[in-house]
Design an enzyme around this catalytic site. Structure first.
Site, PDB file in Angstrom:
ATOM      1  N   GLU A 192     -31.057  45.533  27.904  1.00 40.40           N
ATOM      2  CA  GLU A 192     -32.017  45.445  27.257  1.00 40.40           C
ATOM      3  C   GLU A 192     -33.646  44.222  28.180  1.00 40.40           C
ATOM      4  OE1 GLU A 192     -32.328  46.399  22.275  1.00 40.40           O
ATOM      5  OE2 GLU A 192     -31.887  44.767  22.736  1.00 40.40           O
TER       6      GLU A 192
ATOM      7  N   HIS B 197      -9.243  58.572  35.955  1.00 40.74           N
ATOM      8  CA  HIS B 197      -9.018  60.299  35.977  1.00 40.74           C
ATOM      9  C   HIS B 197      -9.121  61.114  35.079  1.00 40.74           C
ATOM     10  CE1 HIS B 197      -5.194  58.887  36.528  1.00 40.74           C
ATOM     11  NE2 HIS B 197      -5.061  57.560  36.177  1.00 40.74           N
TER      12      HIS B 197
ATOM     13  N   LYS C 102     -38.328  53.647  16.919  1.00 44.68           N
ATOM     14  CA  LYS C 102     -38.375  53.639  15.421  1.00 44.68           C
ATOM     15  C   LYS C 102     -39.858  54.206  14.621  1.00 44.68           C
ATOM     16  CE  LYS C 102     -35.889  49.483  15.541  1.00 44.68           C
ATOM     17  NZ  LYS C 102     -36.533  47.816  15.900  1.00 44.68           N
TER      18      LYS C 102
HETATM   19  O1  PA5 Z   1     -31.162  42.293  20.565  1.00 41.56           O
HETATM   20  C1  PA5 Z   1     -32.426  43.012  20.129  1.00 41.56           C
HETATM   21  O2  PA5 Z   1     -33.200  42.480  19.714  1.00 41.56           O
HETATM   22  C2  PA5 Z   1     -32.105  43.885  19.191  1.00 41.56           C
HETATM   23  O3  PA5 Z   1     -30.865  44.655  19.560  1.00 41.56           O
HETATM   24  C3  PA5 Z   1     -31.393  43.447  17.267  1.00 41.56           C
HETATM   25  O4  PA5 Z   1     -30.452  42.612  17.416  1.00 41.56           O
HETATM   26  C4  PA5 Z   1     -30.800  44.666  16.560  1.00 41.56           C
HETATM   27  O5  PA5 Z   1     -32.391  45.874  16.596  1.00 41.56           O
HETATM   28  C5  PA5 Z   1     -31.349  44.427  15.511  1.00 41.56           C
HETATM   29  O6  PA5 Z   1     -31.767  44.124  14.718  1.00 41.56           O
HETATM   30  P1  PA5 Z   1     -31.837  42.998  13.864  1.00 41.56           P
HETATM   31  O7  PA5 Z   1     -31.259  42.138  13.677  1.00 41.56           O
HETATM   32  O8  PA5 Z   1     -33.410  42.681  13.645  1.00 41.56           O
HETATM   33  O9  PA5 Z   1     -31.360  43.639  12.522  1.00 41.56           O
END
Ligand code: PA5
Length: 437
Positions: free
Chosen positions: A292, A313, A427
């Site tokens: 990310e 394996h 989303k």
């Molecule tokens: O690293 C990030 O920002 C994302 O992985 C969020 O943690 C994830 O989308 C969950 O978001 P939220 O904490 O708003 O539910």
């Protein structure tokens, strides 16, 4: 002085040389200043850099008390969250607690069984969890979401809240729910204020994937009985060690530079290899952290993970002889908490009696060394990160090591390591489909 985290790139030197690494020094200096002065792209989310030094001590004590209360009162504790609001806690519990924690007798576990939910939309998983919870007397929830509107965790929280209300009565659920969310705003914060849930805050200046050392990770870990102070102490040690500016003195920076040097030579994927199944979820946490942070603007190493020797394996063939487009980073633990030795067997049917009395861990170590050599000879650059043992202190150090390396690496790559604009695309499509049902 002996290093707690040893970084070794001997088996990558065929692909990169010292001079090339030195060419990164001006960029590295800029990246270092960006993080430490909270400047540059993503600066609003660099609170994690000084967090081990600047975390709120009184909030930490309140967290310890809340965790202890849940530990004493709950049979089952469910953590609801996804992505950065889930992977840290889950991976740390799997790494630091016994493999079969939930199956241990309650007296030996010393706290509740711990389950995770909301990391997907599977109705089957949810039904199975609800069915299991019917057999538990005292159920407590920790819902974790910075935004409070994440589809997966919100849907699952609805279901669990409804179950708790039905079971204990609407007036009695409040004390069973702890919310970890934004300090001031969002749907969960509003609900928390309205319904009087206990709550902890996710600091504004720390994004999800860098949040494991906040209440996001620490509350579930405290409920699991992990020594939180040791985690913080380890992270603090790493904060001091990996705040040094020079490449020679800072292995997190060296790792970040080498990743980028290999990437620029066409190695577009990094495989994290571990030799303990307890690292499976840690690898997921690591994948999110790097994936990310770096995968944007058509750039970035693809982070993947392998669990050895299991995956030798299956994926071993590809790694040895497939396209040479990746490098491997092995995460090795020097000492095992187990002293198991190979047993002898009458008749020596499998021919392995020469290993009788030898520790399994030392055999795992040979497997690690042999595998790295074989992959190196097959054309795969190999990096190695070694920690002395798995414990809360080394975990805290390792988390900070990777976070720091990731922040620096993203800057070297020329991206904002602290946003995730691409996550919004799916989303939007999903919500459009849901609204137009
Ligand atoms: O690293 C990030 O920002 C994302 O992985 C969020 O943690 C994830 O989308 C969950 O978001 P939220 O904490 O708003 O539910």
């Amino acid at each position: 002085m002996k290093k707690e985290i040893i970084f070794d790139y001997t088996l990558a030197k065929t692909w990169i040389n010292e001079e090339e690494l030195q060419q990164f020094v001006p960029e590295l200096k800029r990246a270092h200043l960006c993080l430490h002065n909270h400047e540059g792209p993503g600066r609003a989310y660099t609170g994690w850099v000084d967090w081990p030094d600047q975390y709120d001590r009184s909030e930490f004590i309140r967290l310890l008390e809340t965790a202890q209360q849940i530990r004493e009162n709950a049979d089952a504790f469910v953590v609801v969250g996804i992505g950065g609001s889930y992977l840290g806690a889950r991976s740390a519990i799997e790494l630091l607690c016994p493999a079969f924690l939930n199956q241990l007798p309650p007296a030996e576990r010393g706290g509740p069984e711990i389950y995770f939910a909301g990391a997907g939309i599977s109705s089957t998983y949810l039904d199975d969890l609800l069915r299991l919870l019917e057999h538990k007397q005292e159920i407590y929830l920790n819902v974790v979401s910075k935004s409070g509107t994440t589809l997966e965790s919100a849907l699952v929280f609805r279901a669990l809240l409804a179950m708790l209300e039905k079971r204990y009565g609407k007036a009695n659920v409040q004390k069973r729910i702890v919310v970890t969310t934004d300090q001031r705003q969002g749907a969960l914060r509003e609900m928390t204020i309205k319904q009087g849930f206990a709550s902890f805050s996710i600091p504004d200046h720390i994004g999800g994937r860098y949040s494991v050392l906040t209440a996001v990770g620490l509350l579930p870990l405290g409920v699991a009985g992990v020594d939180l102070q040791q985690i913080i102490d380890g992270a603090t040690k790493a904060y001091l060690l990996y705040s040094k500016e020079s490449l020679e003195d800072n292995d997190a920076y060296l790792y970040a530079v080498i990743r980028n040097a290999l990437y620029r030579k066409g190695k577009t994927m990094e495989l994290l290899a571990t030799y303990e199944p307890s690292f499976l979820q840690f690898t997921e946490w690591w994948k999110q952290l790097f994936g990310e942070s770096e995968g944007k603007e058509l750039k970035g190493l693809f982070p993947a993970g392998v669990n050895f020797t299991t995956d030798l394996h299956s994926l071993g063939q590809y790694i040895q002889e497939g396209p040479r487009s990746f490098f491997m980073t092995t995460l090795w633990v020097q000492r095992s908490r187990s002293e198991s030795k190979v047993s002898s067997m009458e008749g020596n049917a499998d021919g392995l009696d020469y290993l009788a009395g030898v520790s399994l861990h030392s055999i795992n170590e040979k497997a690690c060394r042999g595998t790295m050599l074989a992959h190196h000879d097959g054309g795969v650059p190999n990096l190695k990160i070694t920690i002395s043992e798995i414990n809360p202190y080394s975990y805290g150090m390792l988390v900070y090591f990777f976070e720091k390396a990731c922040g620096i690496s993203g800057h070297l790559l020329g991206v904002n390591p602290f946003d995730q604009p691409g996550v919004e695309a799916y989303k939007e499509k999903v919500f459009a489909l849901l609204r137009n049902r």
